[in-house]
Every structure is written in structure tokens, then in C-alpha cells.
Write a protein that holds these residues in place. Structure first.
Motif, short mmCIF file in Angstrom:
data_model
loop_
_atom_site.label_atom_id
_atom_site.label_comp_id
_atom_site.label_asym_id
_atom_site.label_seq_id
_atom_site.Cartn_x
_atom_site.Cartn_y
_atom_site.Cartn_z
N GLU A 409 -8.96 -71.76 -18.10
CA GLU A 409 -9.98 -71.33 -17.46
C GLU A 409 -10.77 -72.21 -15.93
N VAL A 410 -10.80 -71.50 -14.96
CA VAL A 410 -10.71 -72.46 -13.85
C VAL A 410 -11.75 -72.04 -13.02
N LYS A 411 -12.94 -72.70 -11.70
CA LYS A 411 -14.13 -71.43 -11.08
C LYS A 411 -12.85 -72.04 -9.65
N VAL A 412 -12.94 -70.25 -9.28
CA VAL A 412 -12.02 -69.91 -7.81
C VAL A 412 -13.47 -69.63 -6.82
N MET A 413 -12.67 -69.87 -5.51
CA MET A 413 -14.20 -69.49 -4.85
C MET A 413 -13.66 -68.74 -3.98
N ARG A 414 -14.74 -67.42 -3.35
CA ARG A 414 -14.33 -65.94 -2.39
C ARG A 414 -14.33 -67.31 -1.33
N LYS A 415 -14.07 -66.07 -0.44
CA LYS A 415 -13.60 -66.78 0.80
C LYS A 415 -15.67 -66.68 2.00
N ASP A 416 -16.44 -66.14 0.99
CA ASP A 416 -18.02 -66.14 1.51
C ASP A 416 -17.98 -66.83 0.75
N GLY A 417 -17.32 -68.05 0.27
CA GLY A 417 -17.81 -69.60 -0.19
C GLY A 417 -18.29 -69.32 -1.65
N THR A 418 -18.86 -68.10 -2.41
CA THR A 418 -19.50 -67.90 -3.20
C THR A 418 -18.37 -68.13 -4.90
N ILE A 419 -18.37 -68.80 -6.10
CA ILE A 419 -17.66 -69.81 -6.75
C ILE A 419 -17.82 -68.47 -8.37
N PHE A 420 -16.96 -68.26 -8.95
CA PHE A 420 -16.86 -67.53 -10.25
C PHE A 420 -15.76 -67.68 -11.00
N ASP A 421 -16.29 -67.62 -12.43
CA ASP A 421 -15.24 -67.80 -13.18
C ASP A 421 -13.63 -67.54 -13.41
N ALA A 422 -12.76 -67.70 -13.96
CA ALA A 422 -11.17 -67.29 -14.11
C ALA A 422 -10.79 -67.57 -15.28
N ARG A 423 -9.26 -66.75 -15.82
CA ARG A 423 -8.85 -67.74 -16.50
C ARG A 423 -7.45 -66.96 -15.69
N LYS A 450 -17.91 -64.04 -20.14
CA LYS A 450 -18.30 -65.33 -20.15
C LYS A 450 -20.30 -64.96 -20.30
N ARG A 451 -20.52 -64.22 -20.13
CA ARG A 451 -21.84 -63.88 -19.78
C ARG A 451 -22.30 -62.98 -21.12
N VAL A 452 -21.37 -62.01 -21.61
CA VAL A 452 -21.47 -61.21 -22.73
C VAL A 452 -21.22 -61.97 -23.85
N ARG A 453 -19.77 -62.76 -24.12
CA ARG A 453 -19.81 -63.98 -24.69
C ARG A 453 -20.76 -64.79 -25.55
N ASP A 454 -21.94 -65.06 -24.74
CA ASP A 454 -23.03 -66.25 -24.35
C ASP A 454 -23.73 -65.11 -25.21
N GLN A 455 -23.91 -63.73 -24.85
CA GLN A 455 -25.50 -62.88 -25.13
C GLN A 455 -24.67 -62.90 -27.02
N LEU A 456 -23.41 -62.41 -27.33
CA LEU A 456 -22.84 -62.42 -28.35
C LEU A 456 -23.28 -63.38 -29.28
N SER A 457 -22.92 -64.33 -29.06
CA SER A 457 -23.09 -65.69 -29.29
C SER A 457 -24.69 -65.77 -30.12
N ALA A 458 -25.71 -66.02 -29.13
CA ALA A 458 -26.89 -66.33 -29.52
C ALA A 458 -26.84 -64.63 -30.29
N SER A 459 -26.73 -63.36 -29.81
CA SER A 459 -27.61 -62.62 -30.82
C SER A 459 -26.62 -63.13 -32.29
N HIS A 460 -25.60 -63.35 -31.83
CA HIS A 460 -25.08 -63.72 -33.80
C HIS A 460 -25.48 -64.92 -34.67
N GLU A 461 -26.27 -65.62 -34.11
CA GLU A 461 -26.98 -66.83 -33.96
C GLU A 461 -28.34 -65.51 -34.92
#
Length: 850
Positions: A409-423, A450-461
Motif C-alpha cells: 500500500e503506497v501513496k501516489v501523487m497526481r500531476k496536479d499535486g493531489t495524493i491518493f491511496d494505491a496498492r 479503504k473508505r468503505v472498509r473503514d465504514q464496514l469496520s464501524a458498522s461491524h462494531e
């Protein structure tokens, strides 16, 4: 010298319009179609050559058959002509002899001289005979030229003699010659020597009419032997057949026990001038072998088939090559389209960590174009500045083959400077020679995942918190391993972490040893699924009592697939101990209410019971006083005393039975279901209710159907229902002050079968009273609701409870005559098995009057 264009123009000018059209069509075809047509041309040529060879062989064979058929026909006609000439000559000679006999120019002795000369020159003649019109033999000469005294004797049983039997060939010919006065040839027959022969009979006509016949008998075999030319018999087989196509004679003698097979070439002509059903048949055979047996033909066929097979093989090879080329092109286009359309970014690096390939998805993710990425070495432009060291370390792990199997799992920067999570997933890039040429990396954007996974984790709790807070025990057990996969707080509080609690709630035996041979009956070794259908367990609720906890649970079960794919069973067990105790108390109260109802019924009937008991008691008193008086006066005999005592005992027994039935009806006891007879229940209920009915001057008519099945009921409770219904009906009739014609009740017990209830026994009580208002019918089963001024409103409610406890139904309805009510009908049903009838006595059909 002409140039190439001038040559093409000259060639085009020399072609006809049809040829130019064909050339234009050929140029329009694709190369694959041109190759296919080029292959089909030789194939069609070979097929046409094979067809021409087959037609040539067929034509030659037909020519041979036609020539042979003409030869057979010609030889058959020659044989016919020779036999016809001979028979005509013999017929003329016989006519001359017959004329001499008629003119009496010769006597029998001179006839013998002429007949011997005739037979000696004609070997086909077996004998010549002179018969009178009475079939008397005047003279007979055999084929050897001698007189035959035993030949053609009327009483000798000779088949050649017209004996008067209408079924023989000589007799038929004799009658024909007599009637027609013409020469007649007989049908073929067998003579005394078992030789196939036929006769020619010449009629003798004098001045007195028919004087007899002159008979000459021919041997069919001799006719063929002497008059079929030798050259004809040498070329073809000639035979004579009768009307049934049986061979009478033939120039070819078959082997003993064998039949001559019918030839392929046959010519048939009648045996003229006899025309007696005999047919002259000539048979011919082909001298050359057939088309199938021709070796040359099969060699041509084999060579043609081999050529066709080679052409087909070449065509299939070309077709497979074109298919491979098309498949390769399609595969290339498919892979290119897949790479261009897929959302996963692909990146290839050589051994020096230089980017050699990126797909459009990778460019779309990073925002950099393909030209900006190809040929770049670390640090890559999509690395965030603050993560150069981390990304460099991950790159070294990839190059040395230590990349995690699940990706990094790494962080990738777009040409416009925004960063997103990638595998990223890395794998070696191997060339066709098996040598590694670089690394292939796939990259996916996992920001949303990743956002959905965090939501699922919270829902599981949250879900776990809800389950832990439930008062019901929730547990999930693996069916195959018997492992407890999940248990909430309530389950752990009651059963701990032991799966045996789940087994007790489910009613199974998971604690059974694996060595138990019966364990295979519940679990299938191949699939691990329960051997019984899962739907048999279903999700229907069950109530289970756990002795160790002294608690009742409402258990609901269902099968589900666990997160790892295993088959599991989930149970939800709710504590219903308080509800069960309330139900037990309600049942006790209902039992007390039933006893109270019976006591109330008997209390209302007290005066009637007293009146009913007063009769036998008064009779007993009278009998006793009478016996005392007569004993004191010594005015009673022993027999009279015994009779009086018997009557007294009978009245006492009657009073005892009344008291016994009332006691059984009102005593308090636990409901006990037992095999009971509807006949007996009705008798007891009618006898108890009869007291009240007689008091109110109401008659009862009872009908119980024959052969009713046995009821599994509490007879006292069913009697209580019948008593209540009969008493209510009697009260309704009495309170309405109805006339005598309407003061009667009908009680019927009959079997019924409906789609809703199945087999059941129906008890119905019908009265001729004023009926019930609609608002009463709607509320009459409510507790403490009554239409009587002194009623408690528990009678019909108890009746309904008793009937429903026996899984039956009770209903009430008014009876109408047009728009007016003429009565009321109460009916209740008790379920039974109608297929097994009870062997009971005749139907109970009684009528009681007040």
C-alpha cells in the motif's frame, strides 16, 4: 517492348464481358476466400472425374445387360417356335387318325398300327389312347409302340385316365372337348411314373354326336430335351413352369437338395399352341463382373478418395492457419482493448528500473502522459516528495523479489499535486526464452475501498454492540467441525463458550464421538452437508427446556454460509420462562373454569335431577312398603317376593347410574386423551342432557353415522361441550315458548373431509328456536359475555377452548326460510384419520320425546 500497363490494357481488351465480370468478382474476394476457392477447384475436378468413371462403368454394364436380355429373349422364342411346330404337326396327325376312327375306316387293330407308327417317331409322346364317350378304352399304345392292357383303365387308379372326378386335369380336358367339340390341351399333372405330363384330347364326332376322344400324352421333359435346339440350351437355361411358377422341367438339372436361383435376366413366353398355363422361361446370366466387384473401379475410387482426402487436408490446414492468424489478431486486439479499458494501471520496468511501458489506466491515475513516463528512472514523477525514501525502499524490495504477496500500500501523487491511496502488485516479466527481462507492476486505486472498509469496520462494531446487548442468546456453529464460530453476551452468560449449549438448543448430538458408526447418518462425508434436507429443520420456532438452567427458550434456527465458506447454523434463543409459567397458570385457571362450568350446569339442573331421582326412590319405597305389609299378613309367596325384590334392585340401580354419571361429569380431573367412541360419548351426553330436556318438554333426535373412526379425545370434555350446546338449545326453545311442533333438537355425528381441515368428525346440534342476532354471533365467544340475565358468559368460551385444544373448529349459524330465521345450528369438528374406520356397531339413530 510493351510496358506492363500496356500489356494489361491489351489483355483487358481481349477479354469477353463475362470474363471481365469473373475477373472483377475474383479481385473483390478476400485472400482467404481466394485460397478457399483455389482449393475447392481441384476438389470439384476430382469429384467430377469420379462421377464420370462411375457413369462409364454403369453405362457399359447396362449395355451388356441389354445385349444379354435380347439374346435370352431370342433363344426363348426359338425354343417356343420349335415346340409349337412339333405340337402342331402332332395335332394334325391326331386329327387325321380321329377322322379315320369316326368314318370307321379303321378298327382298333388298325388303330394300333397307326398309333405305334405315330408314337415310335415321336419320343415326347408317352402313350396314345382311344376312349369312348363313356370313357371305355378301345385301344391304347405306349410310347414304346406296344399295346398296354393295364394302361388307361377306368378302375385302375391311373391319373392319366378321365375318371369322372371333376378335379383332375384329364377329366377337365375331357369335359371341355365334349362341350366345345374342339382339340383341348389339359393342365399339367403327374402320371404313374411321377413324370410331369399334359394331354391333347381330340374329340370324336360322328353322326350321333360325341363318340369319345383320342388322347395323346406328352412328357414335358422330353419336349425340352428333343425340341429345344442344342445351341440354345448351351447358351441359356430353358425351363417350363406351371401357373404357380413351379418348375416342371428344365435343361439345367440342379444339385440334389438345391433350388435353382432366379437369374437376373429372364424372358417368358407361353407354351404354344397348348396355352394350358405352361410358360417357357429362358434365363441368362451376366458374364462380366458387376460394378461393385470390378477391381479397376475400386482402384479409381480409392485414388479419387485419396486425392479428395489430401485436398481436404490441405484445405483444413489452410483454414486452421487462417483461424490461428485471425485468433492471434483478435487476441492482440483484445489484449490491447483490455489494457486500454481496464481500471487497473499497468507499468513495466526493465532490469535497470527504467519504465518501458504504461497503459492508459496508469496514465489516467497519475495524470502524466505516456511520453512523460516512458524512459524515466527513480525517483518517478508520481512519487510524493515527502515519501522518496519510503518508495525507494519499496522499489528495492520489488527488484530483489521481496515484495509482499498481498501487495504494498503506497501513496501516489497526481500531476496536479493531489495524493491518493494505491496498492501495487509486482511480478517478474519473463520473455519467451524463459529469461527475466524486467518487472510488471499493477496498481489499483484503493481510496474508495479503504473508505468503505473503514465504514464496514464501524458498522461491524455497531452490529456487534447490538448483538451483545440482546437479551436473546445468538450463536453460530460450524456444521462440519462442530466449532462455535460466534456467541453473544447472553449465550456466554448462560452456556459459556461451550458448543454443547448450541447443541442442546438445536436438539442435535454434536458431542457424539467421531468413531460412532451412527454419526455418518447425519453428515455427508463428501460435501459436509446434513444428510437430511435443510428445509426440514427450517426456521420454524421450537420451544426447548434446559434442565440445568431451569429455563424455557424459544429457538429459531437457520443455515447460512460463514465468511470463510463453511456451512454454519445460527440459533436465536429467547428466554420464554415467564411466558410459559403464565401459560401454565392460565391452563390451570381454564381447568378450574371447566369444572366450575360443569358444576353450574348441574346446579341449574338440580331440580330436574331431584325429580329424576325421585321416581326410582319413590318406586323403591312403594315396593318395600308393599312387601312389608304382605309379609306381615303372610299374604306373599316366594316368587312374588323375589319379583318385588328384583324390581326394587332395578330401581336402585337406575338411581345409582344417574348419580354415577353426574359424579363423573362434575368431578375435577386432569384432561386425559384416550381412544374414545363417538357413539359412547353421544349416549352419555344425551342421557345427562335428557333430564333438562324432559323438564323443558323438548325432544331430541340423534343420528350417529356407522363405522366412525376412533377419536383421540378427553371424553368428559367433549361431553361437556355437547351438554352445553344441548342445554343452550333447550333454553332457547323454552324461553321462546315455541309450540310442540318446533320443540325438538337434532344431534348429528357424521364424517367429513375438506381441503382445509382434512378428515374430521363433525358434531352438530340444530334447534328450531328463534336463532341468534348477528351481534351476538360476533361476540358470543368473548369472556363474560352472555345474553342470559343470570349467565356468567364462560360456557361457549370454554367450549371453544376445549374444541381448539383438540385441534378442531367450532362455528354457529342461523337457519333461514327465505328471509326469516327458523333455527340455529352449532357444529364443531374433531380431526381424525378417515382411511382407517372403526369397526363399530350400527348407527345410533334415536328419537327421545319429553
Amino acid at each position: 517492348m510493351l510496358s506492363r500497363f500496356d500489356f494489361k490494357g491489351a489483355l483487358r481488351r481481349t477479354l469477353t464481358p463475362l470474363q471481365r465480370l469473373a475477373a472483377t468478382w475474383w479481385r473483390r474476394q478476400s485472400p482467404s476466400r481466394q485460397d478457399r476457392f483455389a482449393t475447392l477447384g481441384p476438389l470439384v475436378s476430382v469429384m467430377l472425374f469420379l462421377a464420370a468413371i462411375i457413369l462409364a462403368f454403369w453405362y457399359l454394364r447396362n449395355e451388356e445387360i441389354e445385349r444379354e436380355a435380347e439374346a435370352v429373349k431370342r433363344d426363348t422364342e426359338i425354343a417356343q417356335q420349335q415346340i409349337r411346330v412339333r405340337l402342331n404337326e402332332n395335332q394334325e396327325k391326331l386329327v387325321v387318325i380321329a377322322r379315320d376312327i369316326v368314318t370307321r375306316a379303321i378298327d382298333p387293330q388298325e388303330f394300333g398300327v397307326q398309333a405305334r407308327a405315330f408314337a415310335r417317331e415321336r419320343p415326347e409322346v408317352t402313350h396314345v389312347t382311344w376312349l369312348t364317350n363313356r370313357r371305355d378304352r378301345r385301344a391304347s399304345v405306349s410310347g414304346a409302340g406296344f399295346q398296354a392292357e393295364n394302361l388307361m383303365v377306368l378302375d385302375g387308379g391311373d391319373p392319366s385316365m378321365p375318371s369322372g372326378n371333376p378335379g383332375t386335369a384329364p377329366e377337365i380336358a375331357f369335359q371341355a372337348a365334349k362341350e366345345r367339340r374342339q382339340v383341348v390341351y389339359s393342365q399339367p399333372f403327374t402320371d404313374n411314373n411321377s413324370t410331369s405330363v399334359f394331354q391333347v384330347q381330340v374329340p370324336l364326332i360322328d353322326r350321333t354326336g360325341f363318340a369319345g376322344v383320342l388322347i395323346a400324352e406328352y412328357s414335358i421333359e422330353a419336349l425340352l430335351r428333343y425340341y429345344v435346339p442344342t445351341e440354345v440350351a448351351g447358351r441359356h437355361a430353358v425351363s417350363v413352369l406351371d401357373a404357380r411358377e413351379q418348375v416342371m422341367a428344365s435343361t439345367v438339372t440342379p444339385m440334389p437338395g438345391q433350388r435353382i436361383k432366379r437369374a437376373s435376366i429372364v424372358s417368358e413366353v407361353p407354351l404354344a399352341p397348348a396355352l394350358n398355363g405352361l410358360v417357357l422361361r429362358g434365363q441368362g446370366y451376366r458374364t462380366s463382373i458387376g460394378l461393385i466387384s470390378n477391381t479397376l473401379f475400386w482402384m479409381v475410387v480409392a485414388l479419387s478418395v485419396l486425392t479428395v482426402w489430401m485436398l481436404l487436408g490441405t484445405w483444413k490446414h489452410m483454414r486452421r492457419r487462417m483461424q490461428f492468424q485471425t485468433a492471434l489478431a483478435n487476441e492482440t486486439n483484445f489484449r490491447r482493448a483490455m489494457e486500454n479499458s481496464m481500471l487497473t494501471g499497468m507499468r513495466a520496468m526493465d532490469m535497470d528500473s527504467r519504465i518501458s511501458y504504461v497503459n492508459p489506466a496508469f496514465c489516467a491515475m497519475t495524470g502524466f502522459s505516456e511520453a512523460e513516463l516512458i524512459g524515466r528512472k527513480p525517483p518517478f514523477p508520481y512519487w510524493p516528495p515527502d515519501r522518496f525514501e519510503e518508495n525507494a525502499r519499496l522499489l528495492q524490495q520489488e527488484i530483489h523479489g521481496r515484495s509482499p504477496a498481498g501487495g504494498a500500500e503506497v501513496k501516489v501523487m497526481r500531476k496536479d499535486g493531489t495524493i491518493f491511496d494505491a496498492r501495487m502488485y509486482v511480478s517478474p516479466l519473463i520473455d519467451p526464452k524463459g529469461k527475466q527481462s524486467g518487472w510488471m507492476t499493477s496498481m489499483t486505486n484503493i481510496t474508495e475501498a479503504k473508505r468503505v472498509r473503514d465504514q464496514l469496520s464501524a458498522s461491524h462494531e455497531r452490529f456487534t454492540t447490538v448483538l451483545e446487548g440482546l437479551d436473546a442468546a445468538v450463536s453460530v456453529l460450524s456444521v462440519q467441525q462442530g466449532e462455535l464460530l460466534f456467541a453473544n453476551r447472553s449465550y456466554r452468560l448462560w452456556f459459556g463458550a461451550d458448543p454443547k449449549g448450541h447443541a442442546m438448543l438445536a436438539g442435535s448430538q454434536l458431542s457424539r464421538s467421531k468413531d460412532d458408526p451412527d454419526a455418518d447418518d447425519e453428515v455427508d462425508d463428501y460435501s459436509g452437508l446434513p444428510a437430511q434436507h435443510l428445509t426440514e429443520v427450517g426456521s420454524d420456532p421450537r420451544e426447548v427446556y434446559i434442565e440445568g438452567l431451569e429455563m424455557w427458550f424459544d429457538v429459531r434456527a437457520r443455515y447460512l454460509q460463514w465468511t470463510d465458506g463453511r456451512l454454519a447454523q445460527m440459533l436465536i434463543a429467547t428466554d420464554i420462562t415467564a411466558r410459559r409459567r403464565a401459560e401454565e397458570q392460565a391452563a390451570q385457571q381454564a381447568e378450574k373454569a371447566q369444572v366450575t362450568s360443569r358444576l353450574m350446569t348441574m346446579g341449574e339442573m338440580a331440580s330436574s335431577v331431584a325429580h329424576e331421582l325421585n321416581q326410582p326412590l319413590t318406586a323403591i319405597t312403594n315396593y318395600c312398603n308393599g312387601m312389608v305389609s304382605r309379609v306381615r299378613n303372610d299374604a306373599i309367596q316366594k316368587d312374588d317376593l323375589l319379583a318385588a325384590l328384583e324390581k326394587t334392585a332395578k330401581q336402585a340401580q337406575r338411581a345409582g347410574q344417574i348419580i354415577h354419571r353426574i359424579r363423573n361429569f362434575v368431578k375435577r380431573s386432569e384432561p386425559q386423551r384416550q381412544a374414545s367412541s363417538a357413539h359412547a360419548i353421544v349416549e352419555d351426553a344425551v342421557e345427562l342432557a335428557g333430564i333438562e330436556l324432559r323438564r323443558r318438554n323438548v325432544a331430541i333426535h340423534t343420528y350417529v353415522a356407522q363405522r366412525l373412526p376412533t377419536l383421540m379425545v378427553d371424553p368428559i370434555l367433549i361431553e361437556q361441550v355437547l351438554m352445553n350446546l344441548l342445554k343452550n338449545a333447550a333454553e332457547a326453545i323454552d324461553n321462546a315458548a315455541l309450540p310442540v311442533s318446533r320443540r325438538h333438537i337434532e344431534l348429528r355425528v357424521v364424517p367429513k373431509h375438506t381441503a382445509e381441515l382434512g378428515g374430521n368428525i363433525e358434531f352438530s346440534v340444530t334447534d328450531m328456536g328463534p336463532g341468534l342476532p348477528d351481534e351476538v354471533i360476533e361476540r358470543m365467544y368473548e369472556a363474560f359475555f352472555s345474553t342470559k340475565s343470570d349467565g356468567m358468559g364462560i360456557g361457549l368460551g370454554l367450549c371453544r377452548s376445549i374444541v381448539e385444544s383438540h385441534h378442531g373448529r367450532i362455528r354457529a349459524e342461523n337457519l333461514y326460510n327465505g328471509a326469516s330465521i327458523v333455527g340455529c345450528r352449532f357444529a364443531f369438528t374433531i380431526p381424525v384419520e378417515l382411511s382407517r374406520p372403526e369397526p363399530s356397531g350400527p348407527a345410533l339413530n334415536t328419537a327421545a320425546t319429553p
